[in-house]
Design a protein around this motif. Structure first.
Motif, mmCIF file in Angstrom:
data_model
loop_
_atom_site.group_PDB
_atom_site.id
_atom_site.type_symbol
_atom_site.label_atom_id
_atom_site.label_comp_id
_atom_site.label_asym_id
_atom_site.label_seq_id
_atom_site.Cartn_x
_atom_site.Cartn_y
_atom_site.Cartn_z
ATOM 1 N N GLN A 49 0.617 -5.464 14.645
ATOM 2 C CA GLN A 49 1.842 -4.737 14.309
ATOM 3 C C GLN A 49 1.546 -3.655 13.270
ATOM 4 O OE1 GLN A 49 5.373 -5.227 15.341
ATOM 5 N NE2 GLN A 49 5.255 -3.203 14.386
ATOM 6 N N LEU A 50 2.037 -2.446 13.504
ATOM 7 C CA LEU A 50 1.901 -1.388 12.518
ATOM 8 C C LEU A 50 2.851 -1.645 11.354
ATOM 9 C CD1 LEU A 50 0.761 1.384 11.642
ATOM 10 C CD2 LEU A 50 2.689 2.439 12.865
ATOM 11 N N ILE A 51 2.307 -1.562 10.147
ATOM 12 C CA ILE A 51 3.094 -1.725 8.934
ATOM 13 C C ILE A 51 3.215 -0.362 8.255
ATOM 14 C CG2 ILE A 51 3.324 -2.951 6.750
ATOM 15 C CD1 ILE A 51 3.256 -4.807 9.198
ATOM 16 N N VAL A 52 4.437 0.067 8.008
ATOM 17 C CA VAL A 52 4.686 1.280 7.217
ATOM 18 C C VAL A 52 5.344 0.802 5.932
ATOM 19 C CG1 VAL A 52 5.800 3.531 7.100
ATOM 20 C CG2 VAL A 52 4.943 2.686 9.290
ATOM 21 N N PRO A 53 4.570 0.601 4.873
ATOM 22 C CA PRO A 53 5.080 -0.091 3.683
ATOM 23 C C PRO A 53 6.271 0.601 3.032
ATOM 24 C CG PRO A 53 2.683 0.104 3.613
ATOM 25 C CD PRO A 53 3.163 0.971 4.736
ATOM 26 N N PHE A 54 7.104 -0.214 2.438
ATOM 27 C CA PHE A 54 8.239 0.257 1.649
ATOM 28 C C PHE A 54 7.835 0.173 0.178
ATOM 29 C CE2 PHE A 54 12.761 -0.498 0.099
ATOM 30 C CZ PHE A 54 13.158 0.803 0.312
ATOM 31 N N ASP B 171 0.846 -1.193 0.000
ATOM 32 C CA ASP B 171 0.000 0.000 0.000
ATOM 33 C C ASP B 171 0.880 1.240 0.000
ATOM 34 O OD1 ASP B 171 -2.245 1.634 0.164
ATOM 35 O OD2 ASP B 171 -3.202 0.409 1.697
ATOM 36 N N ASP B 172 0.240 2.408 -0.143
ATOM 37 C CA ASP B 172 0.979 3.664 0.005
ATOM 38 C C ASP B 172 0.527 4.417 1.243
ATOM 39 O OD1 ASP B 172 -1.461 4.577 -0.832
ATOM 40 O OD2 ASP B 172 -0.771 5.377 -2.741
ATOM 41 N N LEU B 173 -0.081 3.690 2.177
ATOM 42 C CA LEU B 173 -0.409 4.222 3.494
ATOM 43 C C LEU B 173 -0.101 3.157 4.540
ATOM 44 C CD1 LEU B 173 -3.838 6.042 2.963
ATOM 45 C CD2 LEU B 173 -1.626 7.109 3.438
ATOM 46 N N PRO B 174 0.236 3.555 5.760
ATOM 47 C CA PRO B 174 0.417 2.566 6.823
ATOM 48 C C PRO B 174 -0.880 1.814 7.106
ATOM 49 C CG PRO B 174 1.383 4.678 7.434
ATOM 50 C CD PRO B 174 0.550 4.918 6.202
ATOM 51 N N TYR B 175 -0.743 0.650 7.711
ATOM 52 C CA TYR B 175 -1.917 -0.143 8.101
ATOM 53 C C TYR B 175 -1.494 -1.102 9.212
ATOM 54 C CZ TYR B 175 0.135 -3.854 5.185
ATOM 55 O OH TYR B 175 0.981 -4.789 4.646
ATOM 56 N N TYR B 176 -2.478 -1.720 9.839
ATOM 57 C CA TYR B 176 -2.212 -2.676 10.912
ATOM 58 C C TYR B 176 -2.366 -4.104 10.400
ATOM 59 C CZ TYR B 176 -2.537 1.328 14.061
ATOM 60 O OH TYR B 176 -2.338 2.543 14.680
#
Length: 210
Positions: free
Chosen positions: A116-121, A106-111
């Motif tokens: 766990q919080l995911i901040v995509p690369f 994605d281009d936004l963070p998600y859980y």
């Protein structure tokens, strides 16, 4: 790249391979002096696809302990890059990472389901495309792609653009010039939030709690 970013006082997240950090103390000191976030890029740059869970778990522990000793603080972000089927679960279970970046979803963070919080690369606006057959062959292409990505996401509003750079690729003179043109374009927009990943993660946790 260090000169480019420090001259503009830009925030940066470095994904540091623990053993490489140990071998390059001057680079680590420069990152710390610049106020950059040093997130974990694992213990060594190896593919964990067929590594046992026990070995990978031990490597994760060492990938935390070694940078903590070198910098005085544990890494709060994680991006292994070449993961195993167990990586995401092991990172969530470790419990000390504010975010996991081992996702291109994605281009936004998600859980994640684990909480766990995911901040995509991104592998899209990334100088690794230079090594692809249909990738960027010179600086102007890279600049245009970065600029157009930023402009499109800015028009949409509220999006996150993640740019991936490597010293051995974007750090080459012509490509560094393209990166400089791009960051100057972003700064000139006047309304973009340039941030380290840890700052994005903390904002997300506060603004959009699970």
């Amino acid at each position: 790249l260090h000169r480019l970013f420090t001259q503009r006082k830009l925030p940066v997240t470095v994904f540091g391979v623990a053993k490489a950090m140990e071998d390059n103390p001057e680079a680590v000191a420069a990152m710390r002096a610049a106020g950059w976030e040093i997130a974990s890029h694992g213990l060594r740059w190896i593919d964990y696809q067929d590594v046992s869970e026990e070995t990978e778990s031990a490597h994760i522990e060492e990938a935390i302990a070694l940078p903590t000793r070198l910098t005085g603080t544990r890494p709060l972000g994680w991006y292994q890059g070449r993961t195993s089927p167990n990586t995401a679960r092991l990172i969530a279970a470790e419990g000390g990472f504010v975010y996991d970046a081992d996702s291109y979803a994605d281009d936004l963070p998600y859980y994640a389901a684990s909480g766990q919080l995911i901040v995509p690369f991104w592998l899209d606006a990334n100088d690794m495309q230079r090594v692809a057959l249909n990738g960027f062959t010179e600086g102007e292409q890279f600049f245009r792609y970065l600029r157009d990505t930023f402009d499109q996401l800015r028009e949409e509003g509220g999006r996150m653009m993640s740019g991936g750079l490597h010293g051995r690729k974007a750090g080459r003179p012509a490509r560094a010039r393209a990166v400089a043109r791009f960051v100057d374009h972003v700064i000139a927009s006047g309304d973009a939030w340039l941030a380290r990943r840890i700052d994005i993660a903390r904002h997300w946790l506060e603004a959009y709690p699970r």
